[in-house]
Design a protein around this motif. Sequence first.
Motif, mmCIF file in Angstrom:
data_model
loop_
_atom_site.group_PDB
_atom_site.id
_atom_site.type_symbol
_atom_site.label_atom_id
_atom_site.label_comp_id
_atom_site.label_asym_id
_atom_site.label_seq_id
_atom_site.Cartn_x
_atom_site.Cartn_y
_atom_site.Cartn_z
ATOM 1 N N CYS A 28 63.373 82.510 110.089
ATOM 2 C CA CYS A 28 62.992 81.791 111.301
ATOM 3 C C CYS A 28 61.830 80.831 111.035
ATOM 4 C CB CYS A 28 62.619 82.788 112.394
ATOM 5 S SG CYS A 28 62.016 82.029 113.911
ATOM 6 N N VAL A 29 60.783 81.312 110.375
ATOM 7 C CA VAL A 29 59.614 80.467 110.121
ATOM 8 C C VAL A 29 59.975 79.326 109.164
ATOM 9 C CG1 VAL A 29 57.261 80.385 109.226
ATOM 10 C CG2 VAL A 29 58.014 82.354 110.568
ATOM 11 N N TRP A 30 60.803 79.605 108.150
ATOM 12 C CA TRP A 30 61.236 78.544 107.230
ATOM 13 C C TRP A 30 61.982 77.448 107.991
ATOM 14 C CZ3 TRP A 30 66.211 76.977 105.419
ATOM 15 C CH2 TRP A 30 66.172 76.084 104.333
ATOM 16 N N LEU A 31 62.819 77.836 108.935
ATOM 17 C CA LEU A 31 63.552 76.859 109.738
ATOM 18 C C LEU A 31 62.606 76.101 110.671
ATOM 19 C CD1 LEU A 31 66.714 78.985 110.620
ATOM 20 C CD2 LEU A 31 66.642 76.971 109.125
ATOM 21 N N LEU A 32 61.578 76.790 111.178
ATOM 22 C CA LEU A 32 60.588 76.129 112.026
ATOM 23 C C LEU A 32 59.852 75.033 111.267
ATOM 24 C CD1 LEU A 32 59.006 79.105 114.008
ATOM 25 C CD2 LEU A 32 60.044 77.069 115.021
ATOM 26 N N ILE A 33 59.459 75.336 110.045
ATOM 27 C CA ILE A 33 58.755 74.355 109.224
ATOM 28 C C ILE A 33 59.597 73.098 109.066
ATOM 29 C CG2 ILE A 33 57.888 73.864 106.897
ATOM 30 C CD1 ILE A 33 57.109 76.829 106.710
ATOM 31 N N ARG A 34 60.908 73.279 108.917
ATOM 32 C CA ARG A 34 61.833 72.164 108.734
ATOM 33 C C ARG A 34 62.309 71.568 110.056
ATOM 34 N NH1 ARG A 34 63.921 71.902 103.630
ATOM 35 N NH2 ARG A 34 65.861 70.973 104.388
ATOM 36 N N GLN A 35 61.762 72.079 111.174
ATOM 37 C CA GLN A 35 62.143 71.633 112.517
ATOM 38 C C GLN A 35 63.652 71.766 112.744
ATOM 39 O OE1 GLN A 35 60.128 67.999 114.014
ATOM 40 N NE2 GLN A 35 59.185 67.894 111.982
ATOM 41 N N ASN A 36 64.228 72.820 112.208
ATOM 42 C CA ASN A 36 65.661 73.074 112.355
ATOM 43 C C ASN A 36 65.908 73.878 113.628
ATOM 44 O OD1 ASN A 36 68.293 74.453 112.043
ATOM 45 N ND2 ASN A 36 68.291 73.546 110.002
ATOM 46 N N ILE A 37 66.800 73.417 114.480
ATOM 47 C CA ILE A 37 67.040 74.033 115.781
ATOM 48 C C ILE A 37 67.538 75.474 115.675
ATOM 49 C CG2 ILE A 37 69.459 73.341 116.018
ATOM 50 C CD1 ILE A 37 66.755 73.152 118.768
ATOM 51 N N TRP A 38 68.099 75.834 114.517
ATOM 52 C CA TRP A 38 68.621 77.188 114.339
ATOM 53 C C TRP A 38 67.519 78.234 114.253
ATOM 54 C CZ3 TRP A 38 73.350 78.886 115.232
ATOM 55 C CH2 TRP A 38 74.378 77.940 115.277
ATOM 56 N N ASN A 39 66.256 77.792 114.185
ATOM 57 C CA ASN A 39 65.170 78.766 114.182
ATOM 58 C C ASN A 39 65.176 79.598 115.461
ATOM 59 O OD1 ASN A 39 62.597 78.287 116.048
ATOM 60 N ND2 ASN A 39 63.476 76.291 115.618
ATOM 61 N N TRP A 40 65.605 79.011 116.573
ATOM 62 C CA TRP A 40 65.527 79.706 117.850
ATOM 63 C C TRP A 40 66.476 80.902 117.939
ATOM 64 C CZ3 TRP A 40 61.171 78.901 119.988
ATOM 65 C CH2 TRP A 40 60.538 77.651 119.887
ATOM 66 N N PRO A 41 67.793 80.748 117.651
ATOM 67 C CA PRO A 41 68.650 81.943 117.694
ATOM 68 C C PRO A 41 68.274 82.996 116.654
ATOM 69 C CG PRO A 41 69.866 80.048 116.851
ATOM 70 C CD PRO A 41 68.577 79.530 117.408
ATOM 71 N N ILE A 42 67.845 82.554 115.466
ATOM 72 C CA ILE A 42 67.403 83.520 114.451
ATOM 73 C C ILE A 42 66.155 84.243 114.937
ATOM 74 C CG2 ILE A 42 66.519 83.789 112.106
ATOM 75 C CD1 ILE A 42 69.466 83.158 112.188
ATOM 76 N N GLY A 43 65.267 83.506 115.587
ATOM 77 C CA GLY A 43 64.055 84.104 116.127
ATOM 78 C C GLY A 43 64.350 85.136 117.206
ATOM 79 N N ILE A 44 65.352 84.870 118.035
ATOM 80 C CA ILE A 44 65.737 85.814 119.081
ATOM 81 C C ILE A 44 66.241 87.120 118.452
ATOM 82 C CG2 ILE A 44 67.415 86.257 120.916
ATOM 83 C CD1 ILE A 44 67.153 83.208 121.590
#
Length: 205
Positions: A28-44
């Motif tokens: 999730c954090v790796w996707l956040l750094i890259r501003q990837n929208i998939w961070n949100w479902p992974i974060g959930i």
Amino acid sequence: MHFTWTEVPGFLARNWQELAGFVTGALCVWLLIRQNIWNWPIGIANNIVYVIVFYKSGLYADSGLQFVYMAIAFYGWWNWLYGGVNHSELKVNRTSAQGWLGYLAIAAISTGVLYWILRHTPSNVPLADGLTTALFLTAQYMMSRKLIENWWFWIVGDVLVIGLYIYKHLYLTSALYVVFLAMSIAGLMEWRRASRQVKAVAAGV
């Protein structure tokens, strides 16, 4: 206590929920750094895992916070997609000095409220639990608005929570937050770079 590598599979099997939290959290954090929208479902998915992990460890504020994280995650998911100009994709931006004071005040007030609540629960770390919860909650909301300064709240919270989770014998989670700390520093640097690019494009450079 003597440790051997043969004990690792058994340790991971006994702590599979923490392992699931480790993997989904880091992704999730790796996707956040890259501003990837998939961070949100992974974060959930990560939040669902930690509802259980934290509750079992007596970290009731952290456990309850996961439900708030999920609510903010759904908002952030939508806001990143449509929160920009004319409902376009949201761009990285900075908060104002007044905004800084506002977010710090939110974190401080939230800490006080959570501390008061947690004193009336079985929690034996009400102040630490309340403070880190408040910092992460504030950071998550700022993240949903793509504010660069959110990373500072994550960084401070990560530093504090590493010791808290070691105290609670959540060793995998503590190790995860060491990774989070490094990734948050990287995220701060990456989002600053992205912000400069947005300004350069807006200025026609």
